[in-house]
Structure formats: C-alpha cells, structure tokens
Design an enzyme around this catalytic site. Structure first.
Site, PDB file in Angstrom:
ATOM      1  N   ASP A  68       0.821  -1.209   0.000  1.00 46.06           N
ATOM      2  CA  ASP A  68       0.000   0.000   0.000  1.00 46.06           C
ATOM      3  C   ASP A  68       0.855   1.258   0.000  1.00 46.06           C
ATOM      4  O   ASP A  68       2.082   1.190   0.114  1.00 46.06           O
ATOM      5  CB  ASP A  68      -0.963  -0.010   1.204  1.00 46.06           C
ATOM      6  CG  ASP A  68      -0.282  -0.450   2.512  1.00 46.06           C
ATOM      7  OD1 ASP A  68       0.959  -0.429   2.579  1.00 46.06           O
ATOM      8  OD2 ASP A  68      -0.999  -0.807   3.459  1.00 46.06           O
ATOM      9  N   ASP A 137      -7.691  -2.276  14.097  1.00 45.88           N
ATOM     10  CA  ASP A 137      -9.094  -2.425  13.693  1.00 45.88           C
ATOM     11  C   ASP A 137      -9.282  -3.622  12.748  1.00 45.88           C
ATOM     12  O   ASP A 137     -10.338  -3.775  12.140  1.00 45.88           O
ATOM     13  CB  ASP A 137      -9.629  -1.136  13.046  1.00 45.88           C
ATOM     14  CG  ASP A 137      -8.932  -0.795  11.719  1.00 45.88           C
ATOM     15  OD1 ASP A 137      -7.996  -1.537  11.324  1.00 45.88           O
ATOM     16  OD2 ASP A 137      -9.321   0.200  11.088  1.00 45.88           O
ATOM     17  N   HIS A 139      -7.480  -4.267   9.979  1.00 43.12           N
ATOM     18  CA  HIS A 139      -7.157  -4.096   8.554  1.00 43.12           C
ATOM     19  C   HIS A 139      -5.888  -4.841   8.173  1.00 43.12           C
ATOM     20  O   HIS A 139      -4.975  -5.010   8.981  1.00 43.12           O
ATOM     21  CB  HIS A 139      -7.082  -2.615   8.162  1.00 43.12           C
ATOM     22  CG  HIS A 139      -5.891  -1.855   8.651  1.00 43.12           C
ATOM     23  ND1 HIS A 139      -5.981  -0.793   9.515  1.00 43.12           N
ATOM     24  CD2 HIS A 139      -4.571  -1.975   8.371  1.00 43.12           C
ATOM     25  CE1 HIS A 139      -4.788  -0.304   9.749  1.00 43.12           C
ATOM     26  NE2 HIS A 139      -3.895  -1.001   9.067  1.00 43.12           N
ATOM     27  N   GLU A 144      -9.668  -1.344   5.164  1.00 47.63           N
ATOM     28  CA  GLU A 144     -10.381  -1.044   6.405  1.00 47.63           C
ATOM     29  C   GLU A 144     -11.657  -1.889   6.506  1.00 47.63           C
ATOM     30  O   GLU A 144     -12.111  -2.459   5.505  1.00 47.63           O
ATOM     31  CB  GLU A 144     -10.742   0.448   6.438  1.00 47.63           C
ATOM     32  CG  GLU A 144      -9.537   1.384   6.408  1.00 47.63           C
ATOM     33  CD  GLU A 144      -8.768   1.444   7.727  1.00 47.63           C
ATOM     34  OE1 GLU A 144      -8.823   0.479   8.523  1.00 47.63           O
ATOM     35  OE2 GLU A 144      -8.103   2.467   7.970  1.00 47.63           O
TER      36      GLU A 144
HETATM   37  C1  GLP Z   1      -0.370   0.104   8.683  1.00 45.98           C
HETATM   38  C2  GLP Z   1      -0.100  -0.607   7.334  1.00 45.98           C
HETATM   39  C3  GLP Z   1      -0.351  -2.083   7.462  1.00 45.98           C
HETATM   40  C4  GLP Z   1       0.235  -2.545   8.771  1.00 45.98           C
HETATM   41  C5  GLP Z   1      -0.570  -2.015   9.915  1.00 45.98           C
HETATM   42  C6  GLP Z   1       0.026  -2.291  11.276  1.00 45.98           C
HETATM   43  O1  GLP Z   1      -1.256   1.132   8.613  1.00 45.98           O
HETATM   44  N1  GLP Z   1      -0.783  -0.104   6.211  1.00 45.98           N
HETATM   45  O2  GLP Z   1       0.205  -2.766   6.352  1.00 45.98           O
HETATM   46  O3  GLP Z   1       0.187  -3.956   8.833  1.00 45.98           O
HETATM   47  O4  GLP Z   1      -0.909  -0.679   9.724  1.00 45.98           O
HETATM   48  O5  GLP Z   1       1.104  -1.451  11.561  1.00 45.98           O
HETATM   49  P1  GLP Z   1       2.202  -1.806  12.638  1.00 45.98           P
HETATM   50  O6  GLP Z   1       2.959  -2.975  12.101  1.00 45.98           O
HETATM   51  O7  GLP Z   1       3.085  -0.600  12.743  1.00 45.98           O
HETATM   52  O8  GLP Z   1       1.485  -2.126  13.884  1.00 45.98           O
END
Ligand code: GLP
Length: 261
Positions: A68, A137, A139, A144
C-alpha cells in the site's frame, strides 16, 4: 486453517518469517515478494538482510510489490511507503530498486493507479509470498473494515483509528493522509503464501478475529481464512485471545518435517 506459530519475541518471529522468504528465494531466485510496512515486519527485514549478507546470497533477481501507499504524499516524503520500503527493505537487503514496486499515490493519474498496479503484479506472474501485519481495527494492507473480499488495488479512505495509530510517524495526526491506495483483499488472497505477523497485546483482539472470528468484510483480516496457505506468527501477547492456542502449539510441535515451511 492457518498455521499459527506462537514465538517468544519479535526476533524469533523475524527469524521464522525471514527463513520462509529465504526458502522461497532458494527455490525461485526471481521470487516475487509482497512487502508490508509498519513496525511489525522490521525484525523480518533485519534478519533477512543479515542472512543475505552472511550467506552471500544473490538477490538481484528478486522482485517485490508493496502492499500500500498513502495518497498525496510526495514520493520522497520520509513517511511515504516508497521511502519506508527503500529504507527498511531495499537498501538493507540489497534488492534491486528497479524491481521493487509501490502503488503510485500521486494525485495525477490516481484514477488508474490501482489497475496499473494490478497489471504490474500480473506481469510479474503474481506474488509468491506476502508478508502482512494487522491493524488494531483488523485491517490488512489498508483494507479497512467493510472492504470487499473481491477488492483489487484501489483508493480507500483511512479510518480515524488507523490515522490515530499511524500519527506516531508524523508530526501531527492531521498530517496523516486521509486516503491511501492499497492492494485489495482479493489481490492479497491471490498470493501463493500469506505470512501474517502480530505482536503485543494491542493486536490480540484483531488477531483472534482474523484467525478464529466469523469471516466477514467487517473484519478484513478474516479474509486469511479463505486462503489455503497461511502462516500466522505471533508473540504470546498477540496470541493471548486465541481460543485454540493450545491446539496450534500442539500442531506446530508435531508438524511433519516433510512439510517444510
Ligand atoms: C499500517 C499498514 C499495514 C500494517 C498495519 C500495522 O497502517 N498499512 O500494512 O500492517 O498498519 O502497523 P504496525 O505494524 O506498525 O502495527
């Protein structure tokens, strides 16, 4: 059912995930990796970089696709996912930058950026192993709650919760972009092997929902239940809400060696 591996800490998780990737590259030097951002995959990238160096592995043919990107951030913004992927993966592992793709979040041409990205993934022959983190949440990527299981790469609006969670990377929560471009749930489900990592108590509920909850668009992570080959790697805290955790430990302890990763 996903294979769930409960490990002692992030380093152990990174070691296992890196070995799954290394095994993929060993079998196919031009492997296509699905790359996640966020803090979760960092121990995997560190371990991968270390192993590539120690074993003098040739990774020049490896290709990669990020999950992304934020919409509207300049490419060279330090928190654009293009910058993050370059900093955390491409440079330390020594990948060929020309073979690493990130969805184009530039406003000019954003209407067709998703379809273009899908075309690039298809041209590469699909993703072999896709790394995933999970949001609080639920995702995955930036899909989302409510995201269609049939979705492909497209523009999404970030939830307030995700913008709050990601505010730590920016000076102010208002600086977190409102929109993103993300591989869809169907894009993710097309990868050959999904490796989902989760650490800490804050991820426990989201992980339990993904692994054991009802399969529902309200909980995007639950899409992994539709995939035939998933490895979930979690620390004790993230695994703490799993109802069948004792069975997962038992199954992993008795995993037939011929199954490999
Ligand atoms: C982000 C990314 C995701 C990631 C998630 C968790 O917003 N777009 O790909 O898996 O949120 O982030 P983190 O690994 O910092 O907890």
């Amino acid at each position: 059912m996903a294979e769930v591996v409960v490990v002692s800490d992030q380093e152990a998780a990174g070691d296992l995930a890196a070995h799954i990737i290394l095994d993929t590259i060993r079998r196919r030097p031009e492997a296509v990796l699905g790359l996640a951002t966020g803090s979760t995959p960092l121990s995997t990238y560190r371990r991968l970089a270390q192993q590539v160096k120690e074993r003098s592995l040739d990774v020049s043919h490896v290709r990669g696709f990020a999950l992304d990107e934020y919409v509207g951030l300049p490419h060279d913004h330090p928190e654009s996912y293009r910058s993050v992927i370059t900093r955390d993966v491409v440079v330390p592992v020594g990948l060929n930058p020309s073979q690493i793709h990130v969805p184009d979040g530039a406003l000019a041409g954003i209407e067709h950026a998703g379809a273009d990205y899908e075309g690039s993934i298809a041209d590469a022959g699909g993703i072999d192993v896709q790394l995933l983190g999970i949001g609080t949440d639920g995702h995955i990527g930036f899909n989302e709650p409510g995201s269609s299981f049939a979705s492909l790469t497209r523009v999404k609006t970030l939830s307030e919760q995700t913008r709050r969670d990601n505010a730590r990377f920016f000076d102010d929560q208002d600086d977190v972009p409102m929109h993103c471009i993300t591989q869809g749930l169907a894009t993710i489900l097309r990868a050959g092997h999904l490796v989902l990592l989760a650490f800490g108590e804050g991820k426990a509920e989201a992980l339990a929902g993904a692994v054991e909850g009802p399969v529902s668009a309200s909980n995007p992570g639950s899409a992994i239940q539709l995939h035939p080959r998933v490895t979930v790697i979690a620390d004790e805290a993230a695994a703490s809400a799993l109802r069948h955790v004792e069975y997962y430990r038992y199954a992993y302890a008795h995993k037939p060696s011929w199954q490999g990763f």
